[in-house]
Design an enzyme around this catalytic site. Structure first.
Site, PDB file in Angstrom:
ATOM      1  N   ASP A 154       0.831  -1.203   0.000  1.00  8.14           N
ATOM      2  CA  ASP A 154       0.000   0.000   0.000  1.00  8.14           C
ATOM      3  C   ASP A 154       0.868   1.256   0.000  1.00  8.14           C
ATOM      4  O   ASP A 154       1.898   1.303   0.683  1.00  8.14           O
ATOM      5  CB  ASP A 154      -0.885   0.035   1.259  1.00  8.14           C
ATOM      6  CG  ASP A 154      -2.325  -0.321   0.962  1.00  8.14           C
ATOM      7  OD1 ASP A 154      -2.743  -0.135  -0.196  1.00  8.14           O
ATOM      8  OD2 ASP A 154      -3.025  -0.774   1.875  1.00  8.14           O
ATOM      9  N   GLU A 173      -5.281   4.224  -3.121  1.00 10.91           N
ATOM     10  CA  GLU A 173      -6.706   4.402  -2.890  1.00 10.91           C
ATOM     11  C   GLU A 173      -7.268   5.582  -3.667  1.00 10.91           C
ATOM     12  O   GLU A 173      -6.563   6.557  -3.953  1.00 10.91           O
ATOM     13  CB  GLU A 173      -6.965   4.662  -1.390  1.00 10.91           C
ATOM     14  CG  GLU A 173      -6.774   3.455  -0.530  1.00 10.91           C
ATOM     15  CD  GLU A 173      -7.174   3.711   0.918  1.00 10.91           C
ATOM     16  OE1 GLU A 173      -6.852   2.864   1.757  1.00 10.91           O
ATOM     17  OE2 GLU A 173      -7.800   4.747   1.217  1.00 10.91           O
ATOM     18  N   GLU A 211     -14.364  -2.040  -1.840  1.00 11.38           N
ATOM     19  CA  GLU A 211     -14.542  -2.183  -0.386  1.00 11.38           C
ATOM     20  C   GLU A 211     -15.886  -1.625   0.071  1.00 11.38           C
ATOM     21  O   GLU A 211     -16.234  -0.487  -0.219  1.00 11.38           O
ATOM     22  CB  GLU A 211     -13.403  -1.481   0.365  1.00 11.38           C
ATOM     23  CG  GLU A 211     -13.527  -1.625   1.878  1.00 11.38           C
ATOM     24  CD  GLU A 211     -12.265  -1.212   2.640  1.00 11.38           C
ATOM     25  OE1 GLU A 211     -12.298  -1.262   3.881  1.00 11.38           O
ATOM     26  OE2 GLU A 211     -11.264  -0.847   1.994  1.00 11.38           O
TER      27      GLU A 211
END
Length: 887
Positions: A123, A155, A223
């Site tokens: 990440d 993200e 998600e």
């Protein structure tokens, strides 16, 4: 010592490779680790692509240290994600925001030593890639080079994140996108809240996932979104989706290691326990069992089930979402989302005999105490006992009794009650009984779901099933993926002998292709050829070609196209469009154009769909000349472009600076009756300003207002940027005041352009005033770029103390500096010979994990060599602090 000296001179990349090779020590040492595993076992992107193409689920689990990585390795997990969730489950923070890049790299290196089989993904932590594409690429490079990862995940789906993803991919680094609930954006989302629960939010999830795909991501994490939204996104994409709290319709699943195992802390793996240490428990076996069961349940589709798919949309939003998908041309995604919704709605839940009897008794009580004139109020309560009895072994006969009783009592059937009865009769092989409630329903309420339920209970009645599908099409009711799955399962998988005509065969082949089983469709077409009077026709071939194009087998599609001519079946414009669209979607745009041009010579003319597909594809790759040429051909052929074609062309022409051509396209747009919106006008305003044609920009704004289209902040920012670039500060400020008076709040771009212009003209006072106004008046916190403009200006004017104050202010307000910030400061400190301040700033650069660029190296090399401190530069490059106070 000589060895250490040599080792310190090894490049960072070589050092990472060496550390990975040395991570497994021999078995006969005191702290014996696992034996080395062969490198060729590492999961690759090609292997994941093959799994996705075959429809095999992909398993993903997070890991943060060596023991957890080893467990994932042994369990055979496909992807190991070193997530920023470590901030919460390892470091104990409330969010993922506090973890730094250096902390993430520690986790990455530990995981890389333990997991030799899974694809390793790291990440990008919050604050390490948002400022610029160069920052994003630098961070991604660091995660691979220093963390030992194979790919990165980032993200969000804002334009800046899409640009960052694209830049990272172009730098040669594989990227996973992440949409839906993005924990790094909880400040904007208002907490850890599921996304996609209303129409606009659901469409945004799908469109954002598609944008990340176009940016080059090889996969996207979904998600905390409702199952139909995840199903639609999975269908719309050509890359795998990985779900977490997104239902069972994704290409794979991911869970956090700690959540999956229900643990509070990591157990140590037996292999890294010293040999003189007694082992009191075999926690590793429990973990291995849990991971293996998780993998098995993902593979067999039992996880996630209804109880682990908690996020729902209300029925109105579900229907609105399907309609919006169809408007976007995502018909397949809409069908898959419909199937997902139906599957989740019909998922059975365990009920006991006591609850069944209670429901029946309660309904009888209601019926006995309801006046005859009010029996219509019992329509909805009637559904419950019918649903209960249908689950019993003798449910068919009891359903029939209840149905007859409802007619005697005068209780009208609702759509849901009819569907429940029809399904029950079908399950109990009572086909004739199922026909009665189906016929009783008003045609206007016989939707796809009701017809699918009826078809499912026909038990191989080919003629009746085909009649039902034909009736759906005649009444403009779109068969869903479930419709075709029912057809396939009953007519093909169960070995039923199909004695039917070409239309029925084509219906089944179409269904096979729509659910990715085109190879079976080919075999069915061969079966048609072997039967007298059942030659495949153009519809047969179109279904198969479309199926292969959707599965990225363009060559097979073209092979079938050539076969059509050989067997005397003439391709039509639909055949042409299927192949052109397939080639464009998979990056073979020039091949699509050549194919289209060749077909025109063979008298197979394209239509509006053909031209729109090609124009859109060329605009997407900034080949505007070819797009305009195709647009002219489209008009000359008599085909009418829609608004999307005009918008793509105008945007592309403005970007290329061809403003006359863009204005000409706008005129054509208005001539055919389309009304330009704010996006059309803003493209022209921005384009004219960049070409220094401000009068034309004003004309466009005037035209906007006359057309009733109110300018927005983007319109004003284009003008302000133009005035600033030309030193017209008065007009720039007037435009800003005009913007405020019209009810628009100045953005960070507004202030950034003005501050930069004032600083460039050494008007520090006005720049500082605007800088202070940002947070005090407009409530817009300055970002790194704004700070950099001010810092560079102060350094150029030898106000080093003022610049240092701003650097401290950045730290206080959690605005992360990057290389440009430090370069401006180093330059100012060098010119004023403030060496100690320079050392402290080098320490700060290391603390913020900011990588020196070539400008940093040039400034520091020249400065430190003249004062005899060249060794400090080596320390900075290797990530060590240099200030005397820190030694």
């Amino acid at each position: 010592m000589a060895f250490l000296t040599k080792l310190s001179k090894i490049s960072p990349l070589a050092r990472v490779c060496l550390s990975r090779c040395m991570s497994h020590v021999p078995e006969n040492t005191v702290y014996g680790g696992p034996t080395p595993q062969t490198a060729d076992r590492r999961v690759t992107l090609n292997q994941l692509k093959q799994k996705y193409k075959k429809g095999e689920p992909i398993t993903v689990v997070t890991a943060y240290d060596y023991p957890s990585a080893v467990h994932l390795d042994i369990a055979g997990i496909d992807i190991c994600l070193v997530g920023d969730s470590a901030s919460m489950v390892v470091h104990g923070h409330d969010t993922t925001l506090p973890i730094s890049l250096e902390e993430m790299l520690v986790h990455c290196r530990a995981v890389a030593r333990g997991a030799k089989r899974p694809l390793l993904v790291g990440d990008l932590p919050f604050g390490t890639y948002e400022t610029s594409t160069s920052q994003a690429v630098d961070t991604a490079v660091k995660v691979l080079r220093e963390g030992g990862m194979d790919a990165i995940k980032l993200e969000g789906g804002s334009p800046s994140r899409i640009t960052a993803a694209k830049a990272i991919v172009e730098a040669g680094i594989a990227v996973i996108g992440h949409v839906g609930l993005t924990p790094q954006a909880i400040s904007v989302l208002g907490g850890f809240r599921p996304q996609g629960k209303n129409v606009s939010s659901a469409i945004k999830v799908v469109e954002t996932a598609m944008a990340l795909q176009e940016a080059g991501c090889f996969s996207v994490v979904l998600e905390c979104v409702p199952a139909p939204v995840a199903a639609a996104a999975t269908s719309a994409l050509r890359i795998p989706t990985i779900g977490i709290g997104a239902g069972p319709f994704c290409s794979g699943q991911v869970l956090v290691y700690h959540d999956l195992l229900g643990m509070l802390q990591h157990p140590h793996h037996a292999k890294v326990t010293p040999k003189f240490c007694k082992q009191y428990a075999c926690v590793g076996d429990v973990i291995k069992k849990a991971l293996s069961e998780y993998k098995e349940e993902v593979n067999n589709g039992s996880f996630p089930g209804p109880s682990h798919t908690p996020y729902k949309m209300n029925p109105d939003d579900v229907n609105g979402f399907f309609k919006e998908l169809e408007k976007l041309g995502l018909n397949k995604a809409a069908s898959v989302a419909t199937a997902a919704a139906e599957k989740m709605n019909t998922a059975q839940r365990p009920d006991t005999e006591a609850s069944q009897n209670l429901a029946l008794n309660f309904f009888k009580h209601l019926q006995q105490n309801t006046p005859s004139q009010h029996t219509h109020f019992l329509s909805h309560p009637f559904q419950a006992p019918v649903e209960q009895v249908n689950r019993e072994l003798d449910g068919g006969s009891r359903s029939s009794e209840l149905y007859q009783a409802s007619k005697e009592w005068g209780i009208p059937l609702t759509v849901n009650a009819a569907a429940i009865l029809i399904r029950g009769f079908g399950r109990h092989k009572m086909v004739d009984e199922s026909v009665i409630p189906f016929k009783e329903l008003d045609p206007s309420v016989k939707n796809t779901h009701v017809r699918n339920v009826f078809m499912d209970g026909l038990n191989g009645d080919v003629k009746r099933m085909h009649t039902l599908v034909a009736d759906m099409k005649e009444n403009d009711i779109r068969p869903s993926a479930v419709t075709f799955v029912i057809l396939i399962n009953q007519l093909w998988s169960d070995g039923v002998s199909i004695e039917a005509d070409v239309i029925i065969y084509n219906t089944v082949i179409d269904g096979l292709c729509k659910v990715g089983r085109q190879e079976e469709g080919l075999r069915l077409m061969d079966r048609m050829r072997s039967m007298k009077g059942l030659a495949p026709n153009v519809f047969t071939y179109n279904c198969l070609i479309d199926g292969f194009c959707n599965c990225v087998d363009i060559e097979k599609g073209k092979e079938l196209f050539d076969q059509m001519n050989e067997v005397g079946v003439s391709p039509n414009v639909i055949t042409l469009n299927i192949l052109v669209d397939g080639m464009c979607r998979h990056g073979r745009i020039n091949g699509a154009l050549n194919f289209f041009s060749g077909m025109q010579g063979n008298r197979l003319k394209g239509n509006a769909v053909t031209y729109t597909t090609l124009i859109t594809a060329y605009c997407d790759i900034d080949h505007i000349v070819k797009a305009v040429d195709l647009f002219d051909q489209m008009l000359a052929s008599g085909c009418s472009p829609d608004a999307s074609v005009y918008h793509r062309l105008i945007s592309g022409l403005c970007k290329a600076g061809r403003m006359d051509a863009a204005s000409n396209v706008l005129s054509k747009l208005k001539k055919v009756g389309f009304r330009p919106d704010i996006v059309f006008y803003n493209s022209l305003v921005r384009g004219f300003c960049k070409k220094n044609m401000v009068d034309k920009a004003y004309d466009i704004i005037k035209e906007m207002e006359e057309a009733g289209v109110k300018p927005n902040s983007v319109s004003y920012n284009s003008l302000i940027a133009y005035f600033c670039q030309n030193g017209n500060f008065g007009l720039a400020r007037e435009a800003m005041e005009w913007m405020i008076n019209e009810g628009h709040v100045p953005t960070i771009a507004t202030y950034g352009d003005l501050i930069h212009a004032y600083c460039s003209n050494e008007n520090i006072k006005e720049a500082m005033k605007l800088f202070n106004d940002m947070s005090s008046t407009s409530k817009i916190p300055p970002n790194t770029i704004t700070y950099n403009i001010r810092i560079e200006s102060l350094c150029n004017n030898n106000d080093i103390n003022g610049a240092l104050f701003l650097v401290d202010d950045m730290k206080a307000k959690a605005v992360k500096p990057y290389s440009d910030t430090y370069n401006a400061m180093f330059k100012g400190l060098k010119e004023n010979n403030l060496l100690e301040d320079g050392f402290r700033l080098m320490d700060a650069m290391i603390e913020h994990a900011c990588k020196p660029d070539y400008i940093t190296m040039e400034i520091l090399t020249g400065w430190l060599s003249t004062v005899g401190e060249s060794g400090k530069l080596t320390s900075v490059i290797q990530g060590y602090k240099v200030s005397p106070l820190s030694e």
